[in-house]
Design a protein around this motif. Structure first.
Motif, PDB file in Angstrom:
ATOM      1  N   LEU A   1       0.825  -1.208   0.000  1.00 27.99           N
ATOM      2  CA  LEU A   1       0.000   0.000   0.000  1.00 27.99           C
ATOM      3  C   LEU A   1       0.858   1.257   0.000  1.00 27.99           C
ATOM      4  O   LEU A   1       1.980   1.258   0.496  1.00 27.99           O
ATOM      5  N   ASP A   2       0.299   2.311  -0.570  1.00 27.44           N
ATOM      6  CA  ASP A   2       0.918   3.630  -0.587  1.00 27.44           C
ATOM      7  C   ASP A   2      -0.160   4.598  -0.126  1.00 27.44           C
ATOM      8  O   ASP A   2      -0.933   5.101  -0.939  1.00 27.44           O
ATOM      9  N   GLY A   3      -0.255   4.779   1.184  1.00 34.47           N
ATOM     10  CA  GLY A   3      -1.360   5.573   1.727  1.00 34.47           C
ATOM     11  C   GLY A   3      -2.657   4.822   1.503  1.00 34.47           C
ATOM     12  O   GLY A   3      -2.772   3.645   1.846  1.00 34.47           O
ATOM     13  N   SER A   4      -3.617   5.472   0.879  1.00 33.29           N
ATOM     14  CA  SER A   4      -4.907   4.831   0.622  1.00 33.29           C
ATOM     15  C   SER A   4      -4.945   4.116  -0.731  1.00 33.29           C
ATOM     16  O   SER A   4      -5.972   3.545  -1.093  1.00 33.29           O
ATOM     17  N   LEU A   5      -3.830   4.135  -1.469  1.00 29.90           N
ATOM     18  CA  LEU A   5      -3.789   3.479  -2.780  1.00 29.90           C
ATOM     19  C   LEU A   5      -2.928   2.215  -2.719  1.00 29.90           C
ATOM     20  O   LEU A   5      -2.138   2.030  -1.799  1.00 29.90           O
ATOM     21  N   ILE A   6      -3.077   1.381  -3.724  1.00 29.27           N
ATOM     22  CA  ILE A   6      -2.324   0.138  -3.816  1.00 29.27           C
ATOM     23  C   ILE A   6      -1.154   0.355  -4.765  1.00 29.27           C
ATOM     24  O   ILE A   6      -1.351   0.770  -5.909  1.00 29.27           O
ATOM     25  N   ARG A   7       0.048   0.048  -4.287  1.00 24.62           N
ATOM     26  CA  ARG A   7       1.267   0.176  -5.103  1.00 24.62           C
ATOM     27  C   ARG A   7       1.516  -1.118  -5.900  1.00 24.62           C
ATOM     28  O   ARG A   7       1.983  -1.090  -7.026  1.00 24.62           O
ATOM     29  N   SER A   8       1.215  -2.270  -5.263  1.00 23.23           N
ATOM     30  CA  SER A   8       1.363  -3.525  -5.971  1.00 23.23           C
ATOM     31  C   SER A   8       0.401  -4.561  -5.426  1.00 23.23           C
ATOM     32  O   SER A   8       0.013  -4.518  -4.253  1.00 23.23           O
ATOM     33  N   LEU A   9       0.022  -5.476  -6.306  1.00 22.37           N
ATOM     34  CA  LEU A   9      -0.871  -6.578  -5.976  1.00 22.37           C
ATOM     35  C   LEU A   9      -0.330  -7.816  -6.654  1.00 22.37           C
ATOM     36  O   LEU A   9      -0.069  -7.817  -7.859  1.00 22.37           O
TER      37      LEU A   9
END
Length: 107
Positions: free
Chosen positions: A95-103
């Motif tokens: 996660l990057d704050g409230s966003l997803i950096r990788s899945l």
């Protein structure tokens, strides 16, 4: 089980078959790894989830969620029109704050 808003939103977007809303939960440079392929950026992620959804009509039901700092794992029961449905899948998230950096999705 209490899920963070962004994870709840990701599941809701998938279950409503909304690829635009799904991709909006990722950073602009995010990556997704699924079934041996990788996708980078919101446009590729949107195309990937739209194609997968059209092919398999996937629905997610959260089973478990654990987060330590920016690393999280979401365990989901995935049902759809694919062989072996339903299946338990693991969504490994950065996660990057409230966003997803990788899945990275694993079975």
């Amino acid at each position: 089980m209490k899920l963070p808003d962004n994870i709840q939103g990701l599941i809701k977007a998938q279950n409503e078959l909304d690829s635009t809303a799904f991709a909006a939960f990722f950073t602009a440079e995010a990556t997704v790894s699924d079934e041996g392929s990788s996708y980078s950026g919101r446009d590729e992620i949107k195309q990937w989830i739209q194609q997968a959804t059209e092919k398999y009509h996937m629905q997610l039901k959260p089973i478990d969620f654990n987060q330590t700092g920016s690393i999280a794992e979401l365990t989901v029961d995935v049902s759809g029109t694919f062989p072996g449905s339903p299946a338990v899948m693991h969504y490994h998230l950065e996660l990057d704050g409230s966003l997803i950096r990788s899945l990275r999705i694993s079975g």
